[in-house]
Scaffold this motif. Sequence first.
Motif, PDB file in Angstrom:
ATOM      1  N   SER A 219       0.950  -1.447   0.092  1.00 46.48           N
ATOM      2  CA  SER A 219      -0.176  -0.097  -0.074  1.00 46.48           C
ATOM      3  C   SER A 219       0.779   1.207   0.005  1.00 46.48           C
ATOM      4  N   LEU A 220       0.196   2.398  -0.461  1.00 43.05           N
ATOM      5  CA  LEU A 220       0.810   3.484  -0.315  1.00 43.05           C
ATOM      6  C   LEU A 220       0.071   4.746   0.228  1.00 43.05           C
ATOM      7  N   ILE A 221       1.022   5.857   0.733  1.00 41.98           N
ATOM      8  CA  ILE A 221       0.328   7.043   1.078  1.00 41.98           C
ATOM      9  C   ILE A 221       1.171   8.281   0.517  1.00 41.98           C
ATOM     10  N   THR A 222       0.251   9.381  -0.106  1.00 43.07           N
ATOM     11  CA  THR A 222       1.035  10.178  -0.666  1.00 43.07           C
ATOM     12  C   THR A 222       1.235  11.572   0.164  1.00 43.07           C
ATOM     13  N   LEU A 223       2.382  12.317  -0.274  1.00 43.86           N
ATOM     14  CA  LEU A 223       2.734  13.338   0.386  1.00 43.86           C
ATOM     15  C   LEU A 223       2.187  14.568  -0.463  1.00 43.86           C
ATOM     16  N   PRO A 224       2.070  15.784   0.331  1.00 39.06           N
ATOM     17  CA  PRO A 224       1.660  17.009  -0.766  1.00 39.06           C
ATOM     18  C   PRO A 224       2.499  17.143  -1.909  1.00 39.06           C
ATOM     19  N   PRO A 225       1.867  17.479  -2.934  1.00 42.15           N
ATOM     20  CA  PRO A 225       2.649  17.846  -4.303  1.00 42.15           C
ATOM     21  C   PRO A 225       3.685  18.725  -4.243  1.00 42.15           C
ATOM     22  N   ALA A 226       4.761  18.806  -4.983  1.00 43.18           N
ATOM     23  CA  ALA A 226       5.665  19.817  -4.964  1.00 43.18           C
ATOM     24  C   ALA A 226       6.071  20.294  -6.255  1.00 43.18           C
ATOM     25  N   GLN A 227       6.629  21.591  -6.362  1.00 45.64           N
ATOM     26  CA  GLN A 227       7.353  21.649  -7.666  1.00 45.64           C
ATOM     27  C   GLN A 227       8.760  22.032  -7.630  1.00 45.64           C
ATOM     28  N   ASP A 228       9.310  21.604  -8.569  1.00 45.43           N
ATOM     29  CA  ASP A 228      10.856  21.677  -8.795  1.00 45.43           C
ATOM     30  C   ASP A 228      11.068  22.834  -9.604  1.00 45.43           C
ATOM     31  N   HIS A 229      12.559  23.238 -10.135  1.00 44.46           N
ATOM     32  CA  HIS A 229      12.713  24.071 -10.814  1.00 44.46           C
ATOM     33  C   HIS A 229      14.163  23.918 -11.469  1.00 44.46           C
ATOM     34  N   LYS A 230      14.008  23.057 -12.721  1.00 43.04           N
ATOM     35  CA  LYS A 230      15.149  22.297 -13.152  1.00 43.04           C
ATOM     36  C   LYS A 230      16.363  22.872 -13.894  1.00 43.04           C
ATOM     37  N   TYR A 247       8.955  24.441  -4.155  1.00 45.48           N
ATOM     38  CA  TYR A 247       8.093  24.623  -3.129  1.00 45.48           C
ATOM     39  C   TYR A 247       6.861  23.648  -2.938  1.00 45.48           C
ATOM     40  N   ALA A 248       6.421  23.617  -1.694  1.00 43.60           N
ATOM     41  CA  ALA A 248       5.446  22.770  -1.351  1.00 43.60           C
ATOM     42  C   ALA A 248       4.469  23.385  -0.301  1.00 43.60           C
ATOM     43  N   PRO A 249       3.008  23.089  -0.386  1.00 42.05           N
ATOM     44  CA  PRO A 249       2.607  22.333  -1.355  1.00 42.05           C
ATOM     45  C   PRO A 249       2.210  23.117  -2.622  1.00 42.05           C
ATOM     46  N   ALA A 250       2.119  22.328  -3.650  1.00 42.23           N
ATOM     47  CA  ALA A 250       1.816  22.922  -5.121  1.00 42.23           C
ATOM     48  C   ALA A 250       0.411  22.899  -5.392  1.00 42.23           C
ATOM     49  N   LYS A 251       0.005  23.870  -5.293  1.00 42.91           N
ATOM     50  CA  LYS A 251      -1.693  23.788  -5.288  1.00 42.91           C
ATOM     51  C   LYS A 251      -2.161  23.760  -6.764  1.00 42.91           C
ATOM     52  N   SER A 339       0.890  13.553   9.836  1.00 40.67           N
ATOM     53  CA  SER A 339       0.284  15.093   9.827  1.00 40.67           C
ATOM     54  C   SER A 339       1.010  15.960   8.901  1.00 40.67           C
ATOM     55  N   PHE A 340       0.514  16.995   8.249  1.00 44.35           N
ATOM     56  CA  PHE A 340       1.361  18.030   7.506  1.00 44.35           C
ATOM     57  C   PHE A 340       0.880  19.339   8.093  1.00 44.35           C
ATOM     58  N   SER A 341       1.932  20.078   8.386  1.00 45.47           N
ATOM     59  CA  SER A 341       1.826  21.597   8.510  1.00 45.47           C
ATOM     60  C   SER A 341       0.665  22.142   7.334  1.00 45.47           C
ATOM     61  N   LYS A 342       0.191  23.316   8.017  1.00 48.68           N
ATOM     62  CA  LYS A 342      -0.750  23.942   6.916  1.00 48.68           C
ATOM     63  C   LYS A 342       0.110  25.270   6.196  1.00 48.68           C
ATOM     64  N   LEU A 343       1.229  25.303   6.661  1.00 50.78           N
ATOM     65  CA  LEU A 343       2.187  26.298   6.156  1.00 50.78           C
ATOM     66  C   LEU A 343       2.732  26.194   4.746  1.00 50.78           C
ATOM     67  N   MET A 344       3.039  27.153   4.128  1.00 49.45           N
ATOM     68  CA  MET A 344       3.892  26.926   2.748  1.00 49.45           C
ATOM     69  C   MET A 344       5.155  27.035   2.815  1.00 49.45           C
ATOM     70  N   SER A 345       5.794  25.969   2.156  1.00 52.90           N
ATOM     71  CA  SER A 345       7.310  25.946   2.200  1.00 52.90           C
ATOM     72  C   SER A 345       7.990  26.294   1.034  1.00 52.90           C
ATOM     73  N   ALA A 346       8.970  27.178   1.251  1.00 52.69           N
ATOM     74  CA  ALA A 346       9.845  27.584  -0.012  1.00 52.69           C
ATOM     75  C   ALA A 346      11.280  27.258   0.227  1.00 52.69           C
ATOM     76  N   CYS A 347      11.812  26.702  -1.127  1.00 56.23           N
ATOM     77  CA  CYS A 347      13.458  26.274  -0.996  1.00 56.23           C
ATOM     78  C   CYS A 347      14.234  26.990  -1.965  1.00 56.23           C
ATOM     79  N   VAL A 348      15.140  27.579  -1.822  1.00 53.40           N
ATOM     80  CA  VAL A 348      16.182  27.935  -3.049  1.00 53.40           C
ATOM     81  C   VAL A 348      17.383  27.537  -2.665  1.00 53.40           C
ATOM     82  N   GLN A 405       9.126  28.686   5.916  1.00 54.46           N
ATOM     83  CA  GLN A 405       7.772  28.588   6.050  1.00 54.46           C
ATOM     84  C   GLN A 405       7.184  29.858   6.409  1.00 54.46           C
ATOM     85  N   ALA A 406       5.893  29.898   5.747  1.00 57.68           N
ATOM     86  CA  ALA A 406       5.176  30.916   6.335  1.00 57.68           C
ATOM     87  C   ALA A 406       3.654  30.740   6.080  1.00 57.68           C
ATOM     88  N   GLU A 407       2.702  31.568   6.523  1.00 59.81           N
ATOM     89  CA  GLU A 407       1.024  31.091   6.122  1.00 59.81           C
ATOM     90  C   GLU A 407       1.029  31.449   4.558  1.00 59.81           C
TER      91      GLU A 407
END
Length: 450
Positions: A219-230, A247-251, A339-348, A405-407
């Motif tokens: 079986s499997l569980i999914t994580l919030p989707p993310a977007q990369d910048h290649k 960044y994640a989650p990618a809405k 569980s997942f935080s409701k914040l938005m997460s950004a990575c550079v 991370q931030a709101e």
Amino acid sequence: MNSEKTPRQLFFPQSAKILVIGSGGRENSLAWTMAKSEKINQVFVAPGNGGTEEINSCKRLNIEESNGQELISACKSLKIDLIVIGGEKPLAAGLADELRAAGLIVFGPCAKGAQLEASKNWAKQLMTEANIPTAQFWTANNKNDAIKILKKVGEPLVVKADGLAAGKGVRVCSSLKETETAIHEIFKGKFGKAGEKVVLEECLEGPEISIFALCDGESLITLPPAQDHKRLLDGDKGPNTGGMGAYAPAKIVSQEELNEIKETILVPTLEALIRRGINYRGVIYAGLMLTKEGPKVIEYNCRFGDPECQALMPLMGPELAEVLYSAALGTLKKAPKLSFSKLMSACVVATTSGYPEDPKIGDKISIDFDKSDKNRIQIFHAGSKKNDLEELVTSGGRVLSIVGQAENYEDAFKNVYNELKNVHFEGINYRLDIGNQVRSDFQPINNTPQ
Ligand code: AMP
Ligand code: GLY
């Protein structure tokens, strides 16, 4: 069906000890997240990097990921409860099989399962068999066959080395001439053994998204989707890289769409693996293109994405280690809900000059970290090491991932870019437009070389 031994400890131990294997930002972020949990006694990282010991009392083990025997000895003497393997190379080389055969509990697929990433042709055959939406493809074992296919199709194609090529084995061609050149180069040995077989693909269009599933073999569980910048440069220009930010989650994908992706792509993938007798206990990373006809798989990876993992990890609840432990044992259904935080997460990602072709290394790194907001800013090291004088210096192309991370995304990225002003090393480079898709205040700055 289960070729792997299943150790008997079914319950997550009190005061668990964990070993993360790898030396990138992905592994540091996994270690950082698990070390935060009260149930964890100690997290080790092998071989780690210059920043490993700066996070949450993690310890480095100076053992290469290719050294299975030494890793086994260390795990036995340190009484490691769970091993998490970060990268595709050791997975494809069979490290998970070797550690499991020694009775250790491992999150990471066996070598057969890692073929999802290690052979594009193998993955394409699996998708065809399981009716998983993907680009049309043709496989060629020599240049003449590849050119014949190109002539027959009569359109520019995507040319892919079948094997592992450190993220560089793909060329998306925009003309027949370019496709032909790419075919010539690849069969001349540009990617060595990885390019002895070539997958030619129809060119798809649409935004890309990274979807991660934690699998326990059944079986499997999914994580919030993310977007990369290649691409290396702003505006998605320049050469492909390992990833310049995420960044994640990618809405761009709603919860309903994610459920559909689970049912039409991820579950059929796992079922096809089971039909092949593979007990897949690790991450299935599906790189999707959201085309006009719906989501299609452009690649699978057998591990977390880097840098998507750095953006995702700060959003994970304290259950993560227990969930990975259950997945490693094939008992995901008994695991606590992740569980997942409701914040938005950004990575550079900050890179050295010359990356990706010829990264310049050996320069001193200084970080004037603003500790006031430490909970919401993380610096995950990748291409860094301590020199003989215990100074931090660059040792690889992608040096640091700065994560915040931030709101909302505007604040998350503002904090990350502010923090980057406190990071210095010779030739530092980073994209200014990471997350432009979700930053309502984003203004492109036209200073990027074309
Ligand atoms: P991969 O290493 O397979 O992820 O490919 C690297 C990048 O090439 C992907 O992230 C896409 O941007 C691009 N790519 C791969 N396959 C295709 C395709 N069939 N059509 C268009 N772009 C593609
Ligand atoms: N970020 C893309 C990868 O990890 O392959």
